[in-house]
Design a protein around this motif. Structure first.
Motif, PDB file in Angstrom:
ATOM      1  N   ASP A  80      40.221  32.753  29.362  1.00  0.00           N
ATOM      2  CA  ASP A  80      40.386  31.330  29.701  1.00  0.00           C
ATOM      3  C   ASP A  80      39.544  30.970  30.919  1.00  0.00           C
ATOM      4  N   PHE A  81      39.409  31.960  31.825  1.00  0.00           N
ATOM      5  CA  PHE A  81      38.610  31.716  33.032  1.00  0.00           C
ATOM      6  C   PHE A  81      37.750  32.937  33.344  1.00  0.00           C
ATOM      7  N   ILE A  82      36.546  32.656  33.839  1.00  0.00           N
ATOM      8  CA  ILE A  82      35.678  33.709  34.360  1.00  0.00           C
ATOM      9  C   ILE A  82      35.902  33.753  35.872  1.00  0.00           C
ATOM     10  N   VAL A  83      36.193  34.927  36.378  1.00  0.00           N
ATOM     11  CA  VAL A  83      36.407  35.078  37.824  1.00  0.00           C
ATOM     12  C   VAL A  83      35.142  35.679  38.431  1.00  0.00           C
ATOM     13  N   PRO A  84      34.474  34.954  39.333  1.00  0.00           N
ATOM     14  CA  PRO A  84      33.328  35.591  40.008  1.00  0.00           C
ATOM     15  C   PRO A  84      33.892  36.733  40.833  1.00  0.00           C
ATOM     16  N   PHE A  85      33.563  37.978  40.494  1.00  0.00           N
ATOM     17  CA  PHE A  85      34.287  39.068  41.143  1.00  0.00           C
ATOM     18  C   PHE A  85      33.394  39.881  42.079  1.00  0.00           C
ATOM     19  N   THR A  86      33.700  41.159  42.202  1.00  0.00           N
ATOM     20  CA  THR A  86      33.152  41.927  43.317  1.00  0.00           C
ATOM     21  C   THR A  86      31.732  42.440  43.125  1.00  0.00           C
ATOM     22  N   SER A  87      31.094  42.121  41.991  1.00  0.00           N
ATOM     23  CA  SER A  87      29.695  42.560  41.883  1.00  0.00           C
ATOM     24  C   SER A  87      28.906  41.621  40.997  1.00  0.00           C
ATOM     25  N   SER A  88      27.604  41.686  41.151  1.00  0.00           N
ATOM     26  CA  SER A  88      26.711  41.102  40.158  1.00  0.00           C
ATOM     27  C   SER A  88      25.520  42.037  40.074  1.00  0.00           C
ATOM     28  N   GLY A  89      24.871  42.013  38.893  1.00  0.00           N
ATOM     29  CA  GLY A  89      23.757  42.941  38.698  1.00  0.00           C
ATOM     30  C   GLY A  89      24.268  44.301  38.254  1.00  0.00           C
ATOM     31  N   CYS A  90      23.334  45.239  38.101  1.00  0.00           N
ATOM     32  CA  CYS A  90      23.690  46.487  37.422  1.00  0.00           C
ATOM     33  C   CYS A  90      22.579  47.503  37.666  1.00  0.00           C
ATOM     34  N   SER A 141      28.270  41.496  35.799  1.00  0.00           N
ATOM     35  CA  SER A 141      28.067  42.907  36.153  1.00  0.00           C
ATOM     36  C   SER A 141      28.870  43.740  35.166  1.00  0.00           C
ATOM     37  N   ASP A 142      28.956  45.043  35.419  1.00  0.00           N
ATOM     38  CA  ASP A 142      29.806  45.898  34.597  1.00  0.00           C
ATOM     39  C   ASP A 142      30.796  46.546  35.540  1.00  0.00           C
ATOM     40  N   MET A 143      32.065  46.151  35.427  1.00  0.00           N
ATOM     41  CA  MET A 143      33.059  46.585  36.409  1.00  0.00           C
ATOM     42  C   MET A 143      33.349  48.086  36.340  1.00  0.00           C
ATOM     43  N   VAL A 144      33.173  48.701  35.165  1.00  0.00           N
ATOM     44  CA  VAL A 144      33.422  50.148  35.081  1.00  0.00           C
ATOM     45  C   VAL A 144      32.366  50.886  35.904  1.00  0.00           C
ATOM     46  N   LEU A 145      31.127  50.415  35.796  1.00  0.00           N
ATOM     47  CA  LEU A 145      30.056  50.989  36.614  1.00  0.00           C
ATOM     48  C   LEU A 145      30.358  50.768  38.098  1.00  0.00           C
ATOM     49  N   GLU A 146      30.681  49.539  38.460  1.00  0.00           N
ATOM     50  CA  GLU A 146      30.946  49.252  39.881  1.00  0.00           C
ATOM     51  C   GLU A 146      32.106  50.094  40.405  1.00  0.00           C
TER      52      GLU A 146
END
Ligand code: SF4
Length: 336
Positions: A80-90, A141-146
């Motif tokens: 329902d919502f995209i949360v700008p979270f703790t990373s961007s890029g990869c 980003s990819d949160m598993v990577l982060e």
């Protein structure tokens, strides 16, 4: 999956005011990795002017900063919502990566320290809406990577576990989920494992986990009580695609746990390819496959291409057929 050791770290000085920031700087200092202060993570002049051919080299850099804008964006697909979270890029270099259209050659991994502020926005939204909503983390980003660097995904999962009226969701192309298996998720988290045929992963999704390993990660997460979806994305209609995708579906059917398949939901996304991807890939990875085929593709907004309807629509029927044949238990969330 090998752990990511950056070649150098650029950091905003404000990072030192956060526990996690201090810890990361200390960690990389002990490893003798150059630490370079910057004014703002989105204005690193010495990286902005680098030529396209340095794209993959810059992917080995890590940028630490704070996220300045943390407004939630409404969504009608996986959340329902995209949360700008703790990373961007990869750190990976998928040839079609959508981030390149936004950040161009500066699509390297940036990690932001103000996670409490981001979670605070979600809590406000929960209070305001009063209804159950799904929140997507890591759309940039990819949160598993982060998580392999910060542990932020495990932290977020546990925070969402304590919230009423909230499910958190994330998609990943990485298999490094072991840290998440012990997270106290309270049934509030779903993971979408992104899949493609192994030939496409090998030729196009450089630096991501193998298909078999992604499926094994999905099984482990399911056994740890998470809800699991399959994100078949992006569908790439290269020569021989029908056979490649049928083989992939066969493999997915064989390797996914039977109980997992009973609850499976599927998302399908056809590839959009950007001209920035084309120019950067041509200069930086000249031997890689060229994904821009104007005979098969048509413009989709400025500087982007997607498959023409006469190519895409029959392909959609084929993919729907594979889902029905190999994963009949699954529900299709959307196909775009
Ligand atoms: S894993 Fe995702 S974010 Fe990373 S390069 Fe590939 S498409 Fe881009």
């Amino acid at each position: 999956m090998k752990s990511f050791i950056p070649l150098r770290v650029y950091y905003e000085e404000v990072v030192e005011e956060y526990e996690q920031g201090k810890e990361l700087l200390e960690r990389y200092k002990k490893m003798d990795i150059p630490l370079i202060p910057i004014n703002a993570h989105h204005k690193i002049e010495e990286l902005r002017c680098r030529p396209n051919k340095e794209f993959t080299k810059m992917k080995k850099y890590l940028i630490l900063g704070t996220r300045k804008t943390v407004n939630l964006t409404p969504n009608d697909k996986s959340a329902d919502f995209i949360v700008p979270f703790t990373s961007s890029g990869c750190t990976a270099s998928c040839l079609y990566c959508y981030l390149v259209c936004n950040f161009n050659t500066n699509s390297y991994l940036r990690i932001f320290m103000n996670r409490d502020e981001m979670l605070g926005k979600v809590k406000k939204m929960i209070k305001k809406s009063g209804e159950h909503k799904v929140y997507e983390l890591g759309c940039n980003s990819d949160m598993v990577l982060e998580n392999t660097i910060t542990g932020n995904l495990k932290w977020a999962i546990e925070q969402f576990g304590k919230l009423e009226n909230a499910t958190v969701t994330f998609a990943t192309k990485f298999d490094a989920v072991d840290d998440l298996l012990t997270a106290d998720h309270n049934g509030h988290t779903q993971m979408r494992i992104s899949v493609n045929p192994q030939e496409i992963i090998r030729k196009v999704e450089f630096g991501t986990s193998r298909l078999k390993d992604r499926i094994a990660a999905a099984n482990k997460m399911f056994e740890a009580g998470y809800r699991i979806g399959l994100n078949i994305a992006p569908i790439i209609l290269e020569e021989g695609w029908e056979e490649m995708y049928e083989n992939m579906f066969r493999e997915v059917k064989e390797l996914l746990l039977p109980e997992l398949k009973e609850q499976l939901f599927v998302e399908v996304i056809f590839m959009t390819y950007g001209l920035p991807n084309f120019y950067i890939n041509t200069e930086c990875m000249p031997n890689a496959v060229n994904l821009l085929d104007k005979e098969k593709m048509k413009p989709k907004g400025p500087g982007k291409y997607t498959y023409r309807n006469e190519i895409r629509n029959p392909a959609e029927d084929v993919i729907r057929g594979f889902i029905g044949k190999y994963l009949p238990e699954a529900s299709i969330s959307y196909i775009v």
